[in-house]
Design a protein around this motif. Structure first.
Motif, mmCIF file in Angstrom:
data_model
loop_
_atom_site.group_PDB
_atom_site.id
_atom_site.type_symbol
_atom_site.label_atom_id
_atom_site.label_comp_id
_atom_site.label_asym_id
_atom_site.label_seq_id
_atom_site.Cartn_x
_atom_site.Cartn_y
_atom_site.Cartn_z
ATOM 1 N N ASN A 182 4.464 -80.806 1.959
ATOM 2 C CA ASN A 182 4.324 -81.338 3.588
ATOM 3 C C ASN A 182 3.069 -81.177 3.798
ATOM 4 O OD1 ASN A 182 7.035 -82.477 4.636
ATOM 5 N ND2 ASN A 182 7.694 -80.005 4.108
ATOM 6 N N ASN A 183 2.742 -80.326 3.547
ATOM 7 C CA ASN A 183 1.061 -79.569 3.770
ATOM 8 C C ASN A 183 0.540 -80.541 3.377
ATOM 9 O OD1 ASN A 183 -0.326 -78.337 5.582
ATOM 10 N ND2 ASN A 183 -0.570 -75.924 3.371
ATOM 11 N N VAL A 184 -0.066 -81.508 2.324
ATOM 12 C CA VAL A 184 -1.159 -82.494 1.206
ATOM 13 C C VAL A 184 -0.742 -83.228 1.707
ATOM 14 C CG1 VAL A 184 -1.317 -82.783 -1.071
ATOM 15 C CG2 VAL A 184 -1.043 -80.773 -0.610
ATOM 16 N N LEU A 185 0.984 -83.299 2.017
ATOM 17 C CA LEU A 185 1.376 -85.042 2.300
ATOM 18 C C LEU A 185 1.418 -85.565 3.994
ATOM 19 C CD1 LEU A 185 4.638 -85.774 0.416
ATOM 20 C CD2 LEU A 185 2.284 -87.051 -0.088
ATOM 21 N N SER A 186 0.751 -84.689 5.140
ATOM 22 C CA SER A 186 0.906 -84.681 6.422
ATOM 23 C C SER A 186 -0.968 -84.337 6.668
ATOM 24 C CB SER A 186 0.974 -83.270 6.989
ATOM 25 O OG SER A 186 2.389 -83.419 6.638
ATOM 26 N N MET A 218 8.225 -65.190 -11.957
ATOM 27 C CA MET A 218 8.323 -64.000 -12.710
ATOM 28 C C MET A 218 8.726 -63.150 -11.639
ATOM 29 S SD MET A 218 7.270 -63.286 -16.700
ATOM 30 C CE MET A 218 6.378 -62.359 -16.299
ATOM 31 N N GLY A 219 7.853 -63.546 -10.524
ATOM 32 C CA GLY A 219 7.309 -61.724 -9.523
ATOM 33 C C GLY A 219 8.346 -62.053 -8.134
ATOM 34 N N LYS A 220 8.673 -63.216 -8.048
ATOM 35 C CA LYS A 220 9.122 -63.546 -6.613
ATOM 36 C C LYS A 220 10.341 -64.505 -6.689
ATOM 37 C CE LYS A 220 5.633 -62.345 -3.838
ATOM 38 N NZ LYS A 220 4.574 -62.873 -3.291
ATOM 39 N N GLY A 221 10.974 -65.095 -8.008
ATOM 40 C CA GLY A 221 12.366 -66.125 -8.389
ATOM 41 C C GLY A 221 12.058 -67.148 -7.736
ATOM 42 N N GLU A 222 12.195 -67.931 -8.771
ATOM 43 C CA GLU A 222 12.704 -69.553 -8.173
ATOM 44 C C GLU A 222 12.679 -70.234 -6.330
ATOM 45 O OE1 GLU A 222 13.996 -73.829 -9.569
ATOM 46 O OE2 GLU A 222 15.546 -71.703 -10.171
ATOM 47 N N THR A 257 3.372 -83.854 -9.072
ATOM 48 C CA THR A 257 3.925 -83.217 -8.677
ATOM 49 C C THR A 257 4.832 -82.317 -10.033
ATOM 50 O OG1 THR A 257 5.836 -84.618 -8.814
ATOM 51 C CG2 THR A 257 4.723 -83.721 -6.962
ATOM 52 N N GLY A 258 5.331 -81.336 -10.421
ATOM 53 C CA GLY A 258 6.029 -80.954 -10.671
ATOM 54 C C GLY A 258 7.457 -81.194 -11.275
ATOM 55 N N GLY A 259 7.600 -81.214 -12.565
ATOM 56 C CA GLY A 259 8.926 -81.894 -13.472
ATOM 57 C C GLY A 259 10.316 -81.614 -12.685
ATOM 58 N N GLY A 260 10.016 -80.702 -11.898
ATOM 59 C CA GLY A 260 11.561 -80.437 -10.532
ATOM 60 C C GLY A 260 10.914 -80.756 -9.153
ATOM 61 N N THR A 261 9.728 -80.504 -9.199
ATOM 62 C CA THR A 261 9.685 -81.066 -7.511
ATOM 63 C C THR A 261 10.227 -81.633 -6.353
ATOM 64 O OG1 THR A 261 7.513 -80.874 -7.682
ATOM 65 C CG2 THR A 261 7.582 -81.199 -5.737
ATOM 66 N N PRO A 262 10.302 -82.939 -6.679
ATOM 67 C CA PRO A 262 11.774 -84.253 -6.179
ATOM 68 C C PRO A 262 13.420 -83.549 -5.870
ATOM 69 C CG PRO A 262 10.545 -85.731 -8.641
ATOM 70 C CD PRO A 262 10.003 -83.200 -8.540
ATOM 71 N N CYS A 263 13.528 -82.223 -7.068
ATOM 72 C CA CYS A 263 14.546 -82.192 -7.216
ATOM 73 C C CYS A 263 15.411 -81.509 -5.711
ATOM 74 C CB CYS A 263 15.838 -81.473 -8.220
ATOM 75 S SG CYS A 263 14.741 -82.616 -9.289
ATOM 76 N N TYR A 264 14.848 -80.625 -5.153
ATOM 77 C CA TYR A 264 14.700 -79.232 -4.369
ATOM 78 C C TYR A 264 14.501 -79.501 -2.445
ATOM 79 C CZ TYR A 264 15.296 -77.340 -8.561
ATOM 80 O OH TYR A 264 15.557 -76.871 -10.009
ATOM 81 N N SER A 265 15.364 -79.288 -2.286
ATOM 82 C CA SER A 265 14.285 -79.003 -0.362
ATOM 83 C C SER A 265 14.125 -80.476 -0.119
ATOM 84 C CB SER A 265 13.055 -78.426 -0.381
ATOM 85 O OG SER A 265 13.622 -76.590 -1.202
ATOM 86 N N GLY A 266 15.024 -81.388 -0.281
ATOM 87 C CA GLY A 266 14.540 -82.674 0.129
ATOM 88 C C GLY A 266 13.218 -83.193 -0.210
ATOM 89 N N ARG A 276 10.207 -72.624 -5.081
ATOM 90 C CA ARG A 276 10.422 -73.931 -4.711
ATOM 91 C C ARG A 276 10.299 -74.205 -2.899
ATOM 92 N NH1 ARG A 276 10.598 -77.045 -8.206
ATOM 93 N NH2 ARG A 276 12.272 -75.960 -10.438
ATOM 94 N N LYS A 277 10.059 -72.884 -1.687
ATOM 95 C CA LYS A 277 9.963 -72.866 -0.676
ATOM 96 C C LYS A 277 8.818 -72.638 -0.559
ATOM 97 C CE LYS A 277 13.670 -69.970 1.628
ATOM 98 N NZ LYS A 277 14.363 -68.576 1.901
ATOM 99 N N LYS A 278 7.985 -72.373 -1.118
ATOM 100 C CA LYS A 278 6.164 -72.867 -1.637
ATOM 101 C C LYS A 278 6.007 -73.744 -1.155
ATOM 102 C CE LYS A 278 5.253 -68.719 0.859
ATOM 103 N NZ LYS A 278 5.301 -68.436 2.333
ATOM 104 N N GLU A 279 6.637 -74.130 -2.834
ATOM 105 C CA GLU A 279 6.641 -75.557 -3.436
ATOM 106 C C GLU A 279 6.490 -76.644 -1.511
ATOM 107 O OE1 GLU A 279 7.764 -77.711 -7.586
ATOM 108 O OE2 GLU A 279 9.371 -77.195 -6.241
#
Length: 171
Positions: free
Chosen positions: A64-68, A48-52, A77-86, A56-59
């Protein structure tokens, strides 16, 4: 071992992730919780405050941080996580296993009707419109989900048997 669970909301990522982590004696992480802790705000407030786009950039950064950095965990993961930003490619590259918890549209409707009030995305959708909403979303997301290393059909199976099924694929 790094294990990532993907799937639509209500598919059982958190439930199965926690059970599997306990069984394998490794830690469980929920990406949404990692993001909320890092940004010190809730996902709905961030949206709501900063937008999708910001979310998605922060996600992507946190994924990357967690997996590295971390070792031996199960990540929900969130339901939409696999669908954005590669993100799906990132998961497939940096994790040992990516599981798609696949549930049919009727199965998801049945599960989500019970928890609609706690799901901001569907909270205001009429019950009779839920199958169409989920169907449209799944159609958009399926190509990403289907890239997972393993696809687990979750319809009409209890959590314990699903955990056993995942364990067999890890052996």
């Amino acid at each position: 071992m790094k294990i990532v669970l993907v799937g639509y909301m209500g598919s059982g990522k958190s439930t199965l992730g926690k059970l599997l982590a306990k069984k394998l004696k490794i830690s469980f992480l929920d990406l949404d919780e990692v993001i909320e802790e890092g940004l010190e705000d809730s996902i709905p407030n961030i949206f709501m405050g900063k937008g999708e786009i910001f979310f998605r950039k922060k996600e992507h950064e946190y994924l990357n941080n967690v997996l590295s950095k971390k070792n031996n965990f199960i990540l929900s993961t969130g339901g939409g996580t696999p669908c954005y930003s590669g993100n799906m490619e990132t998961m497939l590259t940096l994790a040992d296993h990516v599981f798609y918890l696949k549930v049919s549209i009727p199965g998801l409707v049945k599960r989500l009707l019970l928890e609609k009030e706690h799901r901001p995305l569907i909270k205001n959708i009429e019950d009779e419109d839920l199958p169409e909403f989920i169907g449209k979303h799944l159609f958009e997301r399926n190509n990403f989900y289907l890239k997972a290393n393993h696809i687990i059909d979750c319809d009409d199976k209890d959590p314990e048997s699903l955990v056993a099924e995942i364990e067999q694929l890890l052996a």
